[in-house]
Design a protein around this motif. Sequence first.
Motif, mmCIF file in Angstrom:
data_model
loop_
_atom_site.group_PDB
_atom_site.id
_atom_site.type_symbol
_atom_site.label_atom_id
_atom_site.label_comp_id
_atom_site.label_asym_id
_atom_site.label_seq_id
_atom_site.Cartn_x
_atom_site.Cartn_y
_atom_site.Cartn_z
ATOM 1 N N LEU A 133 0.809 -1.216 0.000
ATOM 2 C CA LEU A 133 0.000 0.000 0.000
ATOM 3 C C LEU A 133 0.844 1.267 0.000
ATOM 4 O O LEU A 133 0.302 2.366 0.025
ATOM 5 N N ASP A 135 2.630 4.193 -1.574
ATOM 6 C CA ASP A 135 2.614 4.875 -2.865
ATOM 7 C C ASP A 135 3.856 5.743 -3.052
ATOM 8 O O ASP A 135 3.861 6.669 -3.870
ATOM 9 N N TRP A 140 -0.981 5.670 -6.498
ATOM 10 C CA TRP A 140 -2.124 5.075 -5.818
ATOM 11 C C TRP A 140 -3.135 4.504 -6.814
ATOM 12 O O TRP A 140 -3.773 3.485 -6.546
ATOM 13 N N GLU A 144 -4.758 0.900 -6.452
ATOM 14 C CA GLU A 144 -6.208 0.747 -6.430
ATOM 15 C C GLU A 144 -6.662 -0.281 -7.461
ATOM 16 O O GLU A 144 -7.493 -1.154 -7.163
ATOM 17 N N ARG A 167 0.229 7.997 5.772
ATOM 18 C CA ARG A 167 -0.769 7.178 5.077
ATOM 19 C C ARG A 167 -1.687 6.488 6.094
ATOM 20 O O ARG A 167 -2.011 5.320 5.961
ATOM 21 N N TYR A 170 -4.831 4.599 4.684
ATOM 22 C CA TYR A 170 -4.721 3.794 3.467
ATOM 23 C C TYR A 170 -5.346 2.409 3.621
ATOM 24 O O TYR A 170 -5.913 1.872 2.667
#
Length: 243
Positions: A133, A135, A140, A144, A167, A170
Amino acid sequence: MNKLYVVGIGPGAYEKMTIEAVEALKKSDVIIGYTVYVDLVREHFPEKVFLSTPMKKEVDRCVLAFEEAEKGRTVSMICSGDAGVYGMSGLMYEVGVNHPEVELEIIPGVTAATGGAAVLGAPLIHDFCLISLSDLLTPWEKIEARLLGASQADFVICLYNPSSKKRYDYLEKACDLMLRYKALDTVCGIVGNIGREGEEMKVMTLKELRDTKVDMFTTVFIGNSQTRKINGKMVTPRGYRNV
């Protein structure tokens, strides 16, 4: 030819290092790595020379390793988990193009997915994928898309780098995406500080996971539609019909 090992040291505990990894470090004159990882192995190899760089100095760390090897020393570049899973082996090969007289050897280690799975029970018995996760290096939008694709395909999903101070939301965002294809009661699990002091685990639903606070030392597991909780453990069936 000068020798440079790229060594996966596993989750952190000495006992979870492979015999091959220990032997490579024993053979080395110099051990190089991110400061936190160097501190994990220093006490077990007190006679070695240790060099470290802080986070975000990965290229400098690689160049340093090659420069030390070019002095005729045997060098180990250490990474947590497996050097080839979100580790340094790829960058080492890229930097190594400029140092053809140094021979690279990659030593695998126990990555957080398999180390954490052992703590949780058996969540990765069927098809699964790893998604970071973070970025920092990946947009992102691409993260995703991967979350949605893996969820739609009913993979078990293992999340690395699920949260940080910048984050903090996230994991919540990731859960909202996965909930487009996964049920609220999907069995999930988290493991913190795998193989280190303070190791802890918890099995929960995807709905509960969405509101759970984690950090960079936590690995997150989201089950597939068949994953279930057995005696407090997270278990994904292999798919055998006659058991």
